[in-house]
Write a protein that holds these residues in place. Structure first.
Motif, PDB file in Angstrom:
ATOM      1  N   GLY A 175      -7.545  -2.584  -5.358  1.00  0.00           N
ATOM      2  CA  GLY A 175      -7.446  -4.048  -5.280  1.00  0.00           C
ATOM      3  C   GLY A 175      -6.718  -4.686  -3.931  1.00  0.00           C
ATOM      4  O   GLY A 175      -7.048  -5.559  -3.220  1.00  0.00           O
ATOM      5  N   THR A 176      -5.568  -3.857  -3.410  1.00  0.00           N
ATOM      6  CA  THR A 176      -4.924  -4.072  -2.180  1.00  0.00           C
ATOM      7  C   THR A 176      -5.956  -3.852  -0.972  1.00  0.00           C
ATOM      8  O   THR A 176      -5.893  -4.757  -0.183  1.00  0.00           O
ATOM      9  CB  THR A 176      -3.578  -3.159  -2.085  1.00  0.00           C
ATOM     10  OG1 THR A 176      -2.818  -3.276  -3.277  1.00  0.00           O
ATOM     11  CG2 THR A 176      -2.922  -3.699  -1.002  1.00  0.00           C
ATOM     12  N   ILE A 177      -6.552  -2.781  -1.074  1.00  0.00           N
ATOM     13  CA  ILE A 177      -7.363  -2.339   0.166  1.00  0.00           C
ATOM     14  C   ILE A 177      -8.529  -3.359  -0.101  1.00  0.00           C
ATOM     15  O   ILE A 177      -8.949  -3.905   1.134  1.00  0.00           O
ATOM     16  CB  ILE A 177      -8.073  -0.971   0.055  1.00  0.00           C
ATOM     17  CG1 ILE A 177      -6.595  -0.077   0.225  1.00  0.00           C
ATOM     18  CG2 ILE A 177      -9.062  -0.828   1.320  1.00  0.00           C
ATOM     19  CD1 ILE A 177      -6.953   1.644   0.035  1.00  0.00           C
ATOM     20  N   GLN A 178      -9.148  -3.766  -1.037  1.00  0.00           N
ATOM     21  CA  GLN A 178     -10.377  -4.269  -0.951  1.00  0.00           C
ATOM     22  C   GLN A 178     -10.276  -5.799  -1.329  1.00  0.00           C
ATOM     23  O   GLN A 178     -11.122  -6.804  -1.340  1.00  0.00           O
ATOM     24  CB  GLN A 178     -11.522  -3.852  -2.189  1.00  0.00           C
ATOM     25  CG  GLN A 178     -12.030  -2.255  -1.830  1.00  0.00           C
ATOM     26  CD  GLN A 178     -12.877  -2.478  -0.638  1.00  0.00           C
ATOM     27  OE1 GLN A 178     -13.474  -3.250  -0.254  1.00  0.00           O
ATOM     28  NE2 GLN A 178     -12.688  -1.098   0.067  1.00  0.00           N
ATOM     29  N   ARG A 235      -7.777  -9.600  -9.181  1.00  0.00           N
ATOM     30  CA  ARG A 235      -7.984  -9.175 -10.384  1.00  0.00           C
ATOM     31  C   ARG A 235      -7.177  -7.921 -10.843  1.00  0.00           C
ATOM     32  O   ARG A 235      -6.622  -7.445 -11.819  1.00  0.00           O
ATOM     33  CB  ARG A 235      -9.354  -9.404 -11.126  1.00  0.00           C
ATOM     34  CG  ARG A 235      -9.738 -10.918 -10.897  1.00  0.00           C
ATOM     35  CD  ARG A 235     -10.969 -11.014 -11.650  1.00  0.00           C
ATOM     36  NE  ARG A 235     -11.657 -12.379 -11.625  1.00  0.00           N
ATOM     37  CZ  ARG A 235     -12.929 -12.652 -12.087  1.00  0.00           C
ATOM     38  NH1 ARG A 235     -13.711 -11.514 -12.560  1.00  0.00           N
ATOM     39  NH2 ARG A 235     -13.352 -14.044 -12.023  1.00  0.00           N
ATOM     40  N   TYR A 236      -7.739  -6.964  -9.924  1.00  0.00           N
ATOM     41  CA  TYR A 236      -7.091  -5.479 -10.079  1.00  0.00           C
ATOM     42  C   TYR A 236      -5.481  -5.557  -9.975  1.00  0.00           C
ATOM     43  O   TYR A 236      -4.654  -4.792 -10.593  1.00  0.00           O
ATOM     44  CB  TYR A 236      -7.707  -4.671  -9.270  1.00  0.00           C
ATOM     45  CG  TYR A 236      -9.129  -4.233  -9.598  1.00  0.00           C
ATOM     46  CD1 TYR A 236      -9.756  -4.585 -10.694  1.00  0.00           C
ATOM     47  CD2 TYR A 236     -10.106  -3.891  -8.425  1.00  0.00           C
ATOM     48  CE1 TYR A 236     -11.009  -4.272 -10.923  1.00  0.00           C
ATOM     49  CE2 TYR A 236     -11.391  -3.732  -8.822  1.00  0.00           C
ATOM     50  CZ  TYR A 236     -11.903  -3.794  -9.813  1.00  0.00           C
ATOM     51  OH  TYR A 236     -13.333  -3.624 -10.160  1.00  0.00           O
ATOM     52  N   ILE A 237      -4.906  -6.475  -9.016  1.00  0.00           N
ATOM     53  CA  ILE A 237      -3.738  -6.268  -8.633  1.00  0.00           C
ATOM     54  C   ILE A 237      -2.953  -6.931  -9.891  1.00  0.00           C
ATOM     55  O   ILE A 237      -1.659  -6.705 -10.217  1.00  0.00           O
ATOM     56  CB  ILE A 237      -3.228  -7.291  -7.514  1.00  0.00           C
ATOM     57  CG1 ILE A 237      -4.116  -6.529  -6.339  1.00  0.00           C
ATOM     58  CG2 ILE A 237      -1.840  -7.175  -7.205  1.00  0.00           C
ATOM     59  CD1 ILE A 237      -4.114  -6.994  -5.058  1.00  0.00           C
ATOM     60  N   MET A 238      -3.504  -7.974 -10.548  1.00  0.00           N
ATOM     61  CA  MET A 238      -3.100  -8.750 -11.737  1.00  0.00           C
ATOM     62  C   MET A 238      -2.845  -7.313 -12.833  1.00  0.00           C
ATOM     63  O   MET A 238      -1.831  -7.315 -13.602  1.00  0.00           O
ATOM     64  CB  MET A 238      -3.854  -9.973 -12.198  1.00  0.00           C
ATOM     65  CG  MET A 238      -3.768 -10.853 -11.280  1.00  0.00           C
ATOM     66  SD  MET A 238      -4.855 -12.310 -11.909  1.00  0.00           S
ATOM     67  CE  MET A 238      -4.406 -13.527 -10.477  1.00  0.00           C
ATOM     68  N   TYR A 242       0.851  -1.301  -0.036  1.00  0.00           N
ATOM     69  CA  TYR A 242      -0.073  -0.085   0.111  1.00  0.00           C
ATOM     70  C   TYR A 242       0.804   1.281   0.055  1.00  0.00           C
ATOM     71  O   TYR A 242       0.507   2.213  -0.676  1.00  0.00           O
ATOM     72  CB  TYR A 242      -1.042   0.034   1.222  1.00  0.00           C
ATOM     73  CG  TYR A 242      -1.799   1.185   1.377  1.00  0.00           C
ATOM     74  CD1 TYR A 242      -2.750   1.666   0.572  1.00  0.00           C
ATOM     75  CD2 TYR A 242      -1.258   2.186   2.392  1.00  0.00           C
ATOM     76  CE1 TYR A 242      -3.297   2.649   0.789  1.00  0.00           C
ATOM     77  CE2 TYR A 242      -2.174   3.444   2.255  1.00  0.00           C
ATOM     78  CZ  TYR A 242      -3.279   3.401   1.786  1.00  0.00           C
ATOM     79  OH  TYR A 242      -3.929   4.537   1.762  1.00  0.00           O
ATOM     80  N   CYS A 243       1.915   1.289   0.827  1.00  0.00           N
ATOM     81  CA  CYS A 243       2.659   2.641   0.991  1.00  0.00           C
ATOM     82  C   CYS A 243       3.484   2.662  -0.340  1.00  0.00           C
ATOM     83  O   CYS A 243       3.677   3.906  -0.886  1.00  0.00           O
ATOM     84  CB  CYS A 243       3.809   2.217   2.280  1.00  0.00           C
ATOM     85  SG  CYS A 243       2.978   2.280   3.661  1.00  0.00           S
TER      86      CYS A 243
END
Length: 214
Positions: A44-47, A51-54, A2-3
């Motif tokens: 994608g990281t928070i939720q 797929r968003y991270i991909m 996240y950071c």
């Protein structure tokens, strides 16, 4: 993770501002897409949306390639020239904003000749720069590459963890399905036995005869 994504978004926004000031349309378009993808990566990281991270990991590879090209462009590697209008899509003769506003730079507009124009950069004198503008652009791209690689590693780590958790969840789900099937086996109803019938079965006939004699 996240950071790292947060730092990437802030640095991309800072770079976008200076590219706007220098009318660098190609980097402006790239920065805009990068900011959108970084926001998707943060979401994608928070939720916890793998797929968003991909999508972010795929874009990171393209973003690193683009920044490598920018480094080669400003260092004039492979026949590239920093004095061309490639970054402005040949729309204007503007160059990097750091060319005239870098650390220690002194900008002076020279009188134009009869065959020139005031907005032509050949009539602008820049002296006293501590660091040349091409090296500042290279430093920006190098920082973007470094942070993108760190974000790529963390994104791959998050994806691997999510895949392991999905496999574990499927395994547990299989056991739950089996137990669910066992718990819901069709049971036939058993008729209740009355107390009178039970008592009659437990009475000994000899004791019943003795009772009648008395």
């Amino acid at each position: 993770s996240y950071c790292c994504l947060k730092e990437l978004s802030l640095l991309s926004l800072e770079r976008q501002i200076f590219d706007f000031l220098g009318f660098q349309w190609a980097p402006i378009l790239g920065n805009f897409l990068h900011i959108i993808v970084v926001i998707l990566g943060l979401f994608g990281t928070i939720q916890y949306r793998p797929r968003y991270i991909m999508v972010y990991t795929v874009w990171t590879a393209l973003w690193v390639t683009w920044n490598v090209f920018i480094i080669c462009f400003y260092l004039e590697v492979g026949g590239l020239s920093k004095d061309t209008d490639l970054m402005t899509f040949n729309i204007s003769v503007h160059r990097s904003w750091w060319r005239e506003h870098g650390p220690g730079c002194v900008r002076r507009v020279l009188p134009p000749s009869a065959h020139g124009m005031m907005d032509d950069y050949t009539y602008v004198s820049v002296t006293g720069c501590i660091v040349d503008f091409q090296y500042l652009e290279v430093i920006h791209s190098a920082i973007q590459i470094l942070l993108s690689l760190v974000g790529f590693v963390y994104a791959c780590y998050v994806i691997s963890i999510s895949m392991e958790e999905e496999d574990t969840f499927d395994f547990i789900g299989g056991l739950d399905t089996h137990s669910y099937y066992q718990d819901h086996v069709e049971l036939k109803p058993v008729k209740p036995v009355s107390k009178g019938v039970t008592i009659q079965k437990n009475i000994n006939p000899s004791n019943l005869a003795k009772t009648n004699q008395t």
